[in-house]
Design a protein around this motif. Structure first.
Motif, PDB file in Angstrom:
ATOM      1  N   UNK A  75      14.365   5.448  -3.608  1.00  0.00           N
ATOM      2  CA  UNK A  75      13.154   5.308  -4.153  1.00  0.00           C
ATOM      3  C   UNK A  75      12.320   6.579  -4.235  1.00  0.00           C
ATOM      4  N   UNK A  76      11.304   6.679  -5.272  1.00  0.00           N
ATOM      5  CA  UNK A  76      10.573   8.037  -5.407  1.00  0.00           C
ATOM      6  C   UNK A  76       9.207   7.729  -5.093  1.00  0.00           C
ATOM      7  N   UNK A  77       8.394   8.617  -4.257  1.00  0.00           N
ATOM      8  CA  UNK A  77       6.925   8.411  -4.074  1.00  0.00           C
ATOM      9  C   UNK A  77       6.521   9.758  -4.575  1.00  0.00           C
ATOM     10  N   UNK A  78       5.314   9.873  -5.629  1.00  0.00           N
ATOM     11  CA  UNK A  78       4.789  10.909  -6.092  1.00  0.00           C
ATOM     12  C   UNK A  78       3.388  10.876  -6.194  1.00  0.00           C
ATOM     13  N   UNK A  79       2.549  12.125  -6.026  1.00  0.00           N
ATOM     14  CA  UNK A  79       1.120  12.129  -6.296  1.00  0.00           C
ATOM     15  C   UNK A  79       0.821  13.327  -7.305  1.00  0.00           C
ATOM     16  N   UNK A  80       1.924  13.823  -8.153  1.00  0.00           N
ATOM     17  CA  UNK A  80       1.939  14.776  -9.010  1.00  0.00           C
ATOM     18  C   UNK A  80       2.194  14.279 -10.255  1.00  0.00           C
ATOM     19  N   UNK A 100       6.810   5.111  -7.064  1.00  0.00           N
ATOM     20  CA  UNK A 100       5.411   4.525  -6.478  1.00  0.00           C
ATOM     21  C   UNK A 100       4.529   6.041  -7.021  1.00  0.00           C
ATOM     22  N   UNK A 101       3.471   5.681  -7.845  1.00  0.00           N
ATOM     23  CA  UNK A 101       2.556   6.848  -8.125  1.00  0.00           C
ATOM     24  C   UNK A 101       1.263   6.644  -7.488  1.00  0.00           C
ATOM     25  N   UNK A 102       1.045   7.526  -6.565  1.00  0.00           N
ATOM     26  CA  UNK A 102      -0.100   7.843  -5.733  1.00  0.00           C
ATOM     27  C   UNK A 102      -1.239   8.515  -6.466  1.00  0.00           C
ATOM     28  N   UNK A 103      -2.418   7.854  -6.902  1.00  0.00           N
ATOM     29  CA  UNK A 103      -3.347   8.719  -7.612  1.00  0.00           C
ATOM     30  C   UNK A 103      -4.802   8.368  -7.155  1.00  0.00           C
ATOM     31  N   UNK A 104      -5.567   9.358  -7.522  1.00  0.00           N
ATOM     32  CA  UNK A 104      -7.178   9.114  -7.023  1.00  0.00           C
ATOM     33  C   UNK A 104      -8.017   9.245  -8.411  1.00  0.00           C
ATOM     34  N   UNK A 147      -3.500   3.331  -6.249  1.00  0.00           N
ATOM     35  CA  UNK A 147      -4.677   4.064  -6.254  1.00  0.00           C
ATOM     36  C   UNK A 147      -5.513   4.127  -5.128  1.00  0.00           C
ATOM     37  N   UNK A 148      -6.304   5.259  -4.854  1.00  0.00           N
ATOM     38  CA  UNK A 148      -6.927   5.477  -3.572  1.00  0.00           C
ATOM     39  C   UNK A 148      -8.256   4.519  -3.750  1.00  0.00           C
ATOM     40  N   UNK A 165       1.092  -4.383 -11.177  1.00  0.00           N
ATOM     41  CA  UNK A 165       1.833  -2.888 -10.813  1.00  0.00           C
ATOM     42  C   UNK A 165       0.531  -2.239 -10.104  1.00  0.00           C
ATOM     43  N   UNK A 166      -0.535  -2.889  -9.703  1.00  0.00           N
ATOM     44  CA  UNK A 166      -1.734  -1.993  -8.964  1.00  0.00           C
ATOM     45  C   UNK A 166      -1.763  -2.384  -7.502  1.00  0.00           C
ATOM     46  N   UNK A 167      -1.503  -1.791  -6.563  1.00  0.00           N
ATOM     47  CA  UNK A 167      -2.048  -2.015  -5.103  1.00  0.00           C
ATOM     48  C   UNK A 167      -3.070  -0.953  -4.619  1.00  0.00           C
ATOM     49  N   UNK A 168      -4.324  -1.200  -4.580  1.00  0.00           N
ATOM     50  CA  UNK A 168      -5.252  -0.262  -4.059  1.00  0.00           C
ATOM     51  C   UNK A 168      -4.945   0.052  -2.657  1.00  0.00           C
ATOM     52  N   UNK A 169      -4.623   1.268  -2.372  1.00  0.00           N
ATOM     53  CA  UNK A 169      -4.081   1.557  -0.902  1.00  0.00           C
ATOM     54  C   UNK A 169      -4.670   3.015  -0.736  1.00  0.00           C
TER      55      UNK A 169
END
Length: 369
Positions: A75-80, A100-104, A147-148, A165-169
């Protein structure tokens, strides 16, 4: 599991907190790779014939090469997201893995804030078209977005991303480290109100607004400013250099009565949740994802980011000093409920395990975030 994190602004603190919370989780074998935008000793940086922004982007792309490493992680997690395009070939066919894409923010939200955030006009024409194509290409390879804030989640919905595909976290902090001071100020304590500002980008985060108000209210407030920018101290205003999560920074939160961030452009605000965890009422510019953090009139004030808005909130705070303790306590409860870093980052691991196993992904309510 690969964690590919950013090292600028609030993302640096977010990645450091995430690493601390999940590094010892026995359910995964984590690898952490920072995406850096500059290396003083690097070959790319010595290519002075190229503009500095180009060299910085090239360095970031090279730093993100772990995204395409073989053998592939589970699994990959990225904020970039902005530097993943050259590496997307590794997300095709049998090489593809859950991402998983982490973004603000989204591209559209970024460009809306660009004049204040970057000091430039929003991208137009071919530049905007290319940027949208890049975003679309990256988003098409994402299994789950975290999304943050509600603001960022709404930006994804407007972009056409499916709800599943969206989990607000939101990012969290270490609530054991960020604690209310042992003895809160007594209700109605005389003397100036002790105001704390924490923001690396001083101008964007409303620092000049605060200085204007501090001059006009010099007999009513004293101000501590933490920033990386050059700001001259003046009567009633002290300036500090303090890194994230350091004893010096903790001490400044502990000595304050109220936290202010009259930011003109902001996606989230990790410093704000640090203040809330410290049981400080907060005054924050009503921009970006601020409404996912601050409940106006409950744990602080949401204001128009100008001198009038900040001064009005500060005068209301001065007139109701006993209420500040109650608002600070409400902020602490909110931090415990929504911004517990250990719990929120554990949820990322749970999401990753669900994706790896093919199990249904929990909704935010089901995962208790």
């Amino acid at each position: 599991m690969l964690f590919l994190g950013c090292t600028y602004a609030g993302h640096k603190t977010r990645f450091a907190n995430l690493r601390r919370h999940v590094a010892t989780d026995e359910r995964i074998e984590p690898t952490f790779r920072p995406v850096e935008g500059w290396n003083d000793n690097g070959l790319i940086e010595r290519m002075t014939w190229a503009p500095k922004p180009v060299r910085g982007r090239a360095r970031a792309v090279v730093s993100a090469r772990a995204f395409a490493a073989i053998p592939r992680p589970d699994v990959l997690w990225s904020a970039a997201s902005e530097v993943l395009l050259p590496h997307l070939w590794a997300q095709t066919g049998p090489l593809s893995r859950p991402l998983i894409l982490d973004l603000d923010w989204t591209l559209a939200q970024q460009e809306e804030l660009a004049p204040i955030y970057f000091g430039r006009e929003p991208k137009k024409g071919l530049r905007r078209t290319f940027a949208e194509m890049q975003e679309r290409a990256v988003f098409s390879r994402v299994s789950l977005f975290t999304p943050w804030s509600r603001w960022a989640a709404d930006g994804l919905r407007e972009r056409g991303v499916e709800e599943r595909r969206i989990v607000e976290l939101p990012p969290g902090i270490d609530l054991d480290e960020w604690q209310p001071r042992p003895e809160l100020s007594a209700p109605g304590e005389p003397g100036p109100l002790r105001v704390l500002f924490v923001g690396g980008d001083f101008a964007r985060k409303g620092g000049e607004i605060l200085l204007e108000v501090a001059a006009a209210m010099k007999d009513e407030i004293v101000v501590d400013i933490v920033t990386r920018d050059d700001v001259s101290p003046r009567p009633g205003v002290r300036v500090h250099r303090a890194e994230a999560n350091t004893p010096e920074l903790h001490a400044l939160y502990a000595s304050a009565d109220i936290f202010v961030l009259p930011t003109r452009a902001e996606c989230f605000g990790i410093a704000t949740i640090e203040a809330m965890a410290s049981a400080l009422p907060v005054i924050v510019g009503d921009v970006g994802g601020a409404r996912s953090i601050v409940s106006d009139g409950v744990n602080g004030w949401l204001i128009r980011p100008n001198a009038e808005g900040l001064a009005g909130a500060l005068r209301e705070a001065l007139a109701n000093r006993p209420r500040l303790i109650e608002m600070g306590a409400a902020g602490r409860r909110r931090a415990e409920r929504s911004f517990d870093g250990s719990r929120n980052d554990n949820a990322i691991v749970e999401l990753a395990l669900s994706l790896a196993s093919g199990s249904p992904v929990l909704t935010p309510a089901e995962s208790r975030i």
